[in-house]
Design a protein around this motif. Sequence first.
Motif, mmCIF file in Angstrom:
data_model
loop_
_atom_site.group_PDB
_atom_site.id
_atom_site.type_symbol
_atom_site.label_atom_id
_atom_site.label_comp_id
_atom_site.label_asym_id
_atom_site.label_seq_id
_atom_site.Cartn_x
_atom_site.Cartn_y
_atom_site.Cartn_z
ATOM 1 N N PRO A 1 33.601 127.596 57.921
ATOM 2 C CA PRO A 1 35.172 126.948 57.671
ATOM 3 C C PRO A 1 35.543 126.290 59.435
ATOM 4 O O PRO A 1 36.567 125.312 59.223
ATOM 5 N N HIS A 2 35.361 126.638 59.861
ATOM 6 C CA HIS A 2 36.210 126.076 61.522
ATOM 7 C C HIS A 2 35.223 124.960 61.886
ATOM 8 O O HIS A 2 33.977 125.075 62.358
ATOM 9 N N VAL A 3 35.986 123.990 61.831
ATOM 10 C CA VAL A 3 35.602 122.706 62.378
ATOM 11 C C VAL A 3 36.131 121.807 63.838
ATOM 12 O O VAL A 3 37.675 122.302 63.576
ATOM 13 N N ASN A 4 35.438 121.918 65.050
ATOM 14 C CA ASN A 4 35.898 121.492 66.641
ATOM 15 C C ASN A 4 34.942 120.702 66.442
ATOM 16 O O ASN A 4 34.473 120.423 66.733
ATOM 17 N N TYR A 5 35.012 121.177 68.302
ATOM 18 C CA TYR A 5 33.807 120.619 69.047
ATOM 19 C C TYR A 5 32.602 120.824 69.227
ATOM 20 O O TYR A 5 31.421 119.785 68.551
ATOM 21 N N ASP A 6 32.082 122.094 68.744
ATOM 22 C CA ASP A 6 31.159 122.972 68.654
ATOM 23 C C ASP A 6 30.205 121.856 67.407
ATOM 24 O O ASP A 6 30.924 122.895 65.928
ATOM 25 N N GLN A 7 28.925 121.104 67.747
ATOM 26 C CA GLN A 7 28.701 120.200 66.233
ATOM 27 C C GLN A 7 27.201 120.776 66.467
ATOM 28 O O GLN A 7 26.367 120.805 65.346
ATOM 29 N N SER A 8 26.601 122.162 66.659
ATOM 30 C CA SER A 8 25.480 123.103 67.108
ATOM 31 C C SER A 8 25.669 123.976 65.684
ATOM 32 O O SER A 8 24.810 124.510 65.076
ATOM 33 N N TYR A 9 26.681 124.140 64.886
ATOM 34 C CA TYR A 9 26.849 124.698 63.477
ATOM 35 C C TYR A 9 26.752 124.033 61.799
ATOM 36 O O TYR A 9 27.434 123.348 62.359
ATOM 37 N N THR A 10 26.922 124.073 61.102
ATOM 38 C CA THR A 10 26.797 123.871 59.701
ATOM 39 C C THR A 10 27.483 124.205 59.202
ATOM 40 O O THR A 10 28.306 125.532 58.781
ATOM 41 N N HIS A 11 28.725 123.632 58.927
ATOM 42 C CA HIS A 11 29.158 123.884 58.217
ATOM 43 C C HIS A 11 29.065 123.788 56.886
ATOM 44 O O HIS A 11 30.230 124.729 55.839
ATOM 45 N N LEU A 12 28.708 122.813 56.224
ATOM 46 C CA LEU A 12 29.107 122.731 54.456
ATOM 47 C C LEU A 12 26.962 122.878 54.194
ATOM 48 O O LEU A 12 26.336 121.985 55.013
ATOM 49 N N ASN A 13 26.670 123.360 52.958
ATOM 50 C CA ASN A 13 25.606 123.329 52.776
ATOM 51 C C ASN A 13 25.318 122.718 51.577
ATOM 52 O O ASN A 13 26.185 122.694 50.368
ATOM 53 N N ILE A 14 25.050 121.584 51.507
ATOM 54 C CA ILE A 14 24.450 121.256 49.218
ATOM 55 C C ILE A 14 23.220 121.039 49.070
ATOM 56 O O ILE A 14 22.162 120.900 49.818
ATOM 57 N N PHE A 15 23.438 121.337 48.191
ATOM 58 C CA PHE A 15 22.252 121.730 47.465
ATOM 59 C C PHE A 15 22.292 120.747 46.394
ATOM 60 O O PHE A 15 22.795 119.915 45.503
ATOM 61 N N PHE A 16 20.729 119.927 46.210
ATOM 62 C CA PHE A 16 21.017 118.810 45.497
ATOM 63 C C PHE A 16 19.746 119.050 44.333
ATOM 64 O O PHE A 16 19.292 120.052 44.180
ATOM 65 N N LYS A 17 19.861 118.836 43.009
ATOM 66 C CA LYS A 17 19.017 118.749 41.960
ATOM 67 C C LYS A 17 18.043 118.380 42.071
ATOM 68 O O LYS A 17 17.866 117.327 42.595
ATOM 69 N N GLN A 18 17.119 119.121 41.059
ATOM 70 C CA GLN A 18 15.599 118.762 41.605
ATOM 71 C C GLN A 18 15.537 117.700 40.833
ATOM 72 O O GLN A 18 15.390 116.767 39.758
#
Length: 153
Positions: free
Chosen positions: A134-151
């Motif tokens: 949940p923490h969004v800052n200058y560090d772009q090495s973290y994934t903030h959101l995981n998205i799962f698309f339908k098959q």
Amino acid sequence: MLLALITSSCSSIDCPVQNTVSTQYAILDASGEASPLTDTLYIWTRRADGQDTLLNRLTASSTFSLPISYSHPEDTLIFYIVDSYHQQTLDTVFLKKEDIPHFESVDCAAHFFHHLTAVRSTHYGIDSITIANPHVNYDQSYTHLNIFFKQRY
């Protein structure tokens, strides 16, 4: 000598000109593994002036980055998917957040970090979307959101 003294007394703070605050997304499959989207994904949002703007267009990628607003408690994103058969899917993602002012120096422009509090979406092409960090800052090495698309077939 006085000019040299005045010049040397000025601050030499490195303002974060190159640092950006953006959310990092990972596209995952049902097992939690990276899953590149083979279709074309367009991501739109509405700017403060009321105009729509294209934030990103990607194909064959399992990660992407999107800017985050600092003037709204919730960002609204439109995910528009076009597959190779020209079938189209449209989903809306709502990202709630708290804006946290970040002070570097009086010499630097104002910056905001963010704390993601909730995410929800429609489910035409998106199966689910979750907050990974949940923490969004200058560090772009973290994934903030995981998205799962339908098959898709």
